[in-house]
Scaffold this motif. Structure first.
Motif, PDB file in Angstrom:
ATOM      1  N   GLY A  54      24.519  21.927 -43.331  1.00  0.00           N
ATOM      2  CA  GLY A  54      24.451  22.777 -42.142  1.00  0.00           C
ATOM      3  C   GLY A  54      25.278  22.165 -41.011  1.00  0.00           C
ATOM      4  O   GLY A  54      25.115  20.992 -40.688  1.00  0.00           O
ATOM      5  N   HIS A  55      26.164  22.943 -40.432  1.00  0.00           N
ATOM      6  CA  HIS A  55      27.004  22.454 -39.327  1.00  0.00           C
ATOM      7  C   HIS A  55      26.973  23.464 -38.195  1.00  0.00           C
ATOM      8  O   HIS A  55      27.170  24.661 -38.408  1.00  0.00           O
ATOM      9  N   PHE A  56      26.747  22.963 -36.977  1.00  0.00           N
ATOM     10  CA  PHE A  56      26.755  23.840 -35.810  1.00  0.00           C
ATOM     11  C   PHE A  56      27.938  23.495 -34.918  1.00  0.00           C
ATOM     12  O   PHE A  56      28.110  22.349 -34.507  1.00  0.00           O
ATOM     13  N   ASN A  57      28.742  24.512 -34.625  1.00  0.00           N
ATOM     14  CA  ASN A  57      29.941  24.351 -33.804  1.00  0.00           C
ATOM     15  C   ASN A  57      29.607  24.742 -32.365  1.00  0.00           C
ATOM     16  O   ASN A  57      29.423  25.912 -32.046  1.00  0.00           O
ATOM     17  N   HIS A  58      29.531  23.722 -31.486  1.00  0.00           N
ATOM     18  CA  HIS A  58      29.202  23.994 -30.084  1.00  0.00           C
ATOM     19  C   HIS A  58      30.387  24.574 -29.312  1.00  0.00           C
ATOM     20  O   HIS A  58      30.208  25.077 -28.202  1.00  0.00           O
ATOM     21  N   ARG A  59      31.587  24.436 -29.853  1.00  0.00           N
ATOM     22  CA  ARG A  59      32.807  24.966 -29.224  1.00  0.00           C
ATOM     23  C   ARG A  59      33.094  24.322 -27.874  1.00  0.00           C
ATOM     24  O   ARG A  59      33.710  24.938 -27.003  1.00  0.00           O
ATOM     25  N   TRP A  60      32.639  23.105 -27.701  1.00  0.00           N
ATOM     26  CA  TRP A  60      32.871  22.423 -26.425  1.00  0.00           C
ATOM     27  C   TRP A  60      34.239  21.760 -26.380  1.00  0.00           C
ATOM     28  O   TRP A  60      34.834  21.665 -25.306  1.00  0.00           O
ATOM     29  N   ARG A  61      34.682  21.267 -27.519  1.00  0.00           N
ATOM     30  CA  ARG A  61      35.901  20.441 -27.547  1.00  0.00           C
ATOM     31  C   ARG A  61      37.019  21.164 -28.289  1.00  0.00           C
ATOM     32  O   ARG A  61      36.749  21.985 -29.180  1.00  0.00           O
ATOM     33  N   PRO A  62      38.274  20.872 -27.944  1.00  0.00           N
ATOM     34  CA  PRO A  62      39.394  21.535 -28.622  1.00  0.00           C
ATOM     35  C   PRO A  62      39.385  21.317 -30.128  1.00  0.00           C
ATOM     36  O   PRO A  62      39.835  22.181 -30.892  1.00  0.00           O
ATOM     37  N   GLU A  63      38.868  20.161 -30.564  1.00  0.00           N
ATOM     38  CA  GLU A  63      38.867  19.843 -31.993  1.00  0.00           C
ATOM     39  C   GLU A  63      37.617  20.330 -32.718  1.00  0.00           C
ATOM     40  O   GLU A  63      37.408  20.011 -33.895  1.00  0.00           O
ATOM     41  N   ALA A  64      36.768  21.118 -32.040  1.00  0.00           N
ATOM     42  CA  ALA A  64      35.501  21.538 -32.644  1.00  0.00           C
ATOM     43  C   ALA A  64      35.714  22.373 -33.909  1.00  0.00           C
ATOM     44  O   ALA A  64      34.998  22.210 -34.901  1.00  0.00           O
ATOM     45  N   ASP A  65      36.687  23.273 -33.891  1.00  0.00           N
ATOM     46  CA  ASP A  65      36.954  24.092 -35.071  1.00  0.00           C
ATOM     47  C   ASP A  65      37.444  23.225 -36.232  1.00  0.00           C
ATOM     48  O   ASP A  65      37.105  23.481 -37.398  1.00  0.00           O
ATOM     49  N   ALA A  66      38.235  22.200 -35.916  1.00  0.00           N
ATOM     50  CA  ALA A  66      38.713  21.290 -36.967  1.00  0.00           C
ATOM     51  C   ALA A  66      37.544  20.492 -37.553  1.00  0.00           C
ATOM     52  O   ALA A  66      37.526  20.197 -38.753  1.00  0.00           O
ATOM     53  N   ASP A  67      36.559  20.151 -36.722  1.00  0.00           N
ATOM     54  CA  ASP A  67      35.363  19.472 -37.218  1.00  0.00           C
ATOM     55  C   ASP A  67      34.626  20.362 -38.224  1.00  0.00           C
ATOM     56  O   ASP A  67      34.189  19.895 -39.281  1.00  0.00           O
ATOM     57  N   ALA A  68      34.493  21.633 -37.875  1.00  0.00           N
ATOM     58  CA  ALA A  68      33.804  22.567 -38.769  1.00  0.00           C
ATOM     59  C   ALA A  68      34.549  22.706 -40.092  1.00  0.00           C
ATOM     60  O   ALA A  68      33.939  22.731 -41.170  1.00  0.00           O
ATOM     61  N   THR A  69      35.867  22.778 -40.008  1.00  0.00           N
ATOM     62  CA  THR A  69      36.677  22.881 -41.228  1.00  0.00           C
ATOM     63  C   THR A  69      36.518  21.636 -42.092  1.00  0.00           C
ATOM     64  O   THR A  69      36.393  21.719 -43.320  1.00  0.00           O
ATOM     65  N   PHE A  70      36.508  20.463 -41.454  1.00  0.00           N
ATOM     66  CA  PHE A  70      36.315  19.207 -42.186  1.00  0.00           C
ATOM     67  C   PHE A  70      34.992  19.215 -42.948  1.00  0.00           C
ATOM     68  O   PHE A  70      34.934  18.848 -44.129  1.00  0.00           O
ATOM     69  N   VAL A  71      33.914  19.639 -42.281  1.00  0.00           N
ATOM     70  CA  VAL A  71      32.594  19.654 -42.917  1.00  0.00           C
ATOM     71  C   VAL A  71      32.572  20.644 -44.081  1.00  0.00           C
ATOM     72  O   VAL A  71      32.037  20.346 -45.158  1.00  0.00           O
ATOM     73  N   GLN A  72      33.177  21.808 -43.890  1.00  0.00           N
ATOM     74  CA  GLN A  72      33.221  22.799 -44.962  1.00  0.00           C
ATOM     75  C   GLN A  72      34.000  22.263 -46.173  1.00  0.00           C
ATOM     76  O   GLN A  72      33.584  22.459 -47.321  1.00  0.00           O
ATOM     77  N   GLU A  73      35.109  21.598 -45.911  1.00  0.00           N
ATOM     78  CA  GLU A  73      35.911  21.057 -47.012  1.00  0.00           C
ATOM     79  C   GLU A  73      35.176  19.935 -47.736  1.00  0.00           C
ATOM     80  O   GLU A  73      35.226  19.836 -48.969  1.00  0.00           O
ATOM     81  N   LEU A  74      34.464  19.089 -46.987  1.00  0.00           N
ATOM     82  CA  LEU A  74      33.688  18.019 -47.610  1.00  0.00           C
ATOM     83  C   LEU A  74      32.593  18.603 -48.493  1.00  0.00           C
ATOM     84  O   LEU A  74      32.376  18.144 -49.623  1.00  0.00           O
ATOM     85  N   ALA A  75      31.901  19.622 -47.987  1.00  0.00           N
ATOM     86  CA  ALA A  75      30.874  20.275 -48.797  1.00  0.00           C
ATOM     87  C   ALA A  75      31.472  20.867 -50.065  1.00  0.00           C
ATOM     88  O   ALA A  75      30.885  20.764 -51.154  1.00  0.00           O
ATOM     89  N   GLY A  76      32.659  21.462 -49.929  1.00  0.00           N
ATOM     90  CA  GLY A  76      33.330  22.019 -51.102  1.00  0.00           C
ATOM     91  C   GLY A  76      33.680  20.953 -52.128  1.00  0.00           C
ATOM     92  O   GLY A  76      33.514  21.165 -53.337  1.00  0.00           O
ATOM     93  N   GLN A  77      34.148  19.807 -51.658  1.00  0.00           N
ATOM     94  CA  GLN A  77      34.468  18.707 -52.572  1.00  0.00           C
ATOM     95  C   GLN A  77      33.248  18.221 -53.336  1.00  0.00           C
ATOM     96  O   GLN A  77      33.345  17.805 -54.493  1.00  0.00           O
ATOM     97  N   LEU A  78      32.097  18.282 -52.686  1.00  0.00           N
ATOM     98  CA  LEU A  78      30.851  17.843 -53.315  1.00  0.00           C
ATOM     99  C   LEU A  78      30.148  18.986 -54.038  1.00  0.00           C
ATOM    100  O   LEU A  78      29.050  18.790 -54.585  1.00  0.00           O
ATOM    101  N   GLN A  79      30.787  20.165 -54.027  1.00  0.00           N
ATOM    102  CA  GLN A  79      30.249  21.365 -54.681  1.00  0.00           C
ATOM    103  C   GLN A  79      28.875  21.747 -54.112  1.00  0.00           C
ATOM    104  O   GLN A  79      27.936  22.046 -54.844  1.00  0.00           O
ATOM    105  N   LEU A  80      28.797  21.724 -52.788  1.00  0.00           N
ATOM    106  CA  LEU A  80      27.568  22.070 -52.092  1.00  0.00           C
ATOM    107  C   LEU A  80      27.794  23.291 -51.204  1.00  0.00           C
ATOM    108  O   LEU A  80      28.897  23.492 -50.670  1.00  0.00           O
ATOM    109  N   SER A  81      26.766  24.088 -51.027  1.00  0.00           N
ATOM    110  CA  SER A  81      26.839  25.221 -50.101  1.00  0.00           C
ATOM    111  C   SER A  81      26.874  24.694 -48.666  1.00  0.00           C
ATOM    112  O   SER A  81      26.275  23.664 -48.354  1.00  0.00           O
ATOM    113  N   CYS A  82      27.568  25.435 -47.812  1.00  0.00           N
ATOM    114  CA  CYS A  82      27.688  25.024 -46.412  1.00  0.00           C
ATOM    115  C   CYS A  82      27.475  26.225 -45.501  1.00  0.00           C
ATOM    116  O   CYS A  82      28.117  27.263 -45.674  1.00  0.00           O
TER     117      CYS A  82
END
Length: 333
Positions: A54-82
């Motif tokens: 589970g990842h929550f994007n507060h949208r406070w920082r310019p890199e927040a969307d990239a953080d969300a993408t990183f978490v989604q990709e990591l979950a995908g690598q581990l074959q986990l739902s996100c």
């Protein structure tokens, strides 16, 4: 087991306690939560349960969307739902609002996935900072106990912090051993925030100039305070059964306290009793401080007392004879 962090986690939270239920892991993308996810994934031997990210994007920082993408990709690598949540546009940007939105998202995600636990990655270092921060702001025994390892988050869902016995250095060593990247939040170094100043300035100064073992001392203080708080909760539970009645109609919640039955009890227990009532009723406690709790205890013990007190959160206290009534209007849906 490839690393000590996995061994520490396995000892702190045995896999047979969670392998057959779904666990939602709160992952920000930072080192602590990434390490928790990787360690739980490595330890899970099978079982009926699932790990969900589970990842929550507060949208406070310019890199927040990239953080969300990183978490989604990591979950995908581990074959986990996100599951990813996003902060509402136009909401005020403050820590309280951010926390409420994040918790609302995680509770909703837990309901959606049937998760029995929501795992957070707070470490022993976070615990020390929390205790010291609360001391500086003024706190009671419960606050000195720091963050609880486990507490109820929602009906049938528990919040659990399995890394409270681990240090940040253990986390970084573990990630390096896996060659696992993570996201860095530059606001963690922004010294306009009190928490950052505690971590970057105050704690190092205390260690260098006063006591190099101050962090361990604060953790021990937190452990002892937690033990005392458990005893207080047992005692106040007895008082609750002895002299407190809960009522509700279509317009308000009511609590009647039998002053005659409880007035002889120590004022510390009476203050804790009111805190317990507020918790049970899910009334807001943020604006309730030692002055308000003591005022209620004084009302209860005043044999000749009467009158009305208005309290934060639209709670009204009224003394009538041997009864102290607490009322709060029901919130409209």
């Amino acid at each position: 087991m490839s690393h000590s962090l996995e061994a520490i986690l396995a000892q702190a939270w045995a896999t047979n306690q969670w392998q057959d239920v779904t666990v939602l892991v709160a992952v920000s993308g930072g080192p602590d939560s990434v390490a928790l996810l990787r360690a739980m994934h490595a330890l899970k031997p099978g079982g009926k349960g699932q790990l969900v990210v589970g990842h929550f994007n507060h949208r406070w920082r310019p890199e927040a969307d990239a953080d969300a993408t990183f978490v989604q990709e990591l979950a995908g690598q581990l074959q986990l739902s996100c599951l990813v949540g996003n902060a509402d546009e136009g909401q005020p940007r403050n820590e309280e609002t951010a926390r409420d939105q994040r918790y609302d998202f995680l509770i909703e995600s837990a309901r959606k996935t049937g998760a029995r636990f929501v795992a957070f990655a707070h470490t022993a270092d976070d615990q020390v900072e929390t205790i010291l921060h609360r001391i500086m702001r003024g706190t009671g025994i419960a606050g000195l106990a720091g963050m609880p390892r486990v507490r109820q988050l929602d009906q049938g869902v528990a919040l659990l912090r399995p890394l409270l016995c681990c240090h940040r250095r253990d986390v970084i060593d573990y990630l390096e051993s896996l060659d696992q990247s993570f996201r860095s939040d530059h606001t963690n170094q922004d010294l306009q925030y009190t928490r950052n100043r505690i971590r970057e300035q105050l704690l190092p100064q205390l260690q260098q100039e006063f006591n190099e073992g101050v962090a361990d001392a604060l953790r021990r203080l937190g452990d002892r305070a937690a033990e005392v708080q458990q005893v207080l909760e047992l005692l106040t539970g007895g008082l609750m059964e002895q002299g407190v009645e809960f009522q509700q109609d279509g317009q308000q919640q009511q609590v009647r306290i039998d002053c005659q039955a409880l007035a002889a009890d120590h004022q510390l227990l009476l203050r804790e009793l009111f805190v317990a009532i507020w918790k049970r009723q899910a009334w807001p406690r943020q604006s309730m401080g030692s002055e308000q709790w003591q005022r209620l205890a004084d009302m209860l013990r005043d044999k000749a007392g009467s009158g009305v007190q208005s309290l934060p959160g639209s709670v009204r206290a009224k003394k009538e004879g041997e009864s102290l009534w607490l009322t709060r209007p029901l919130e409209n849906d």
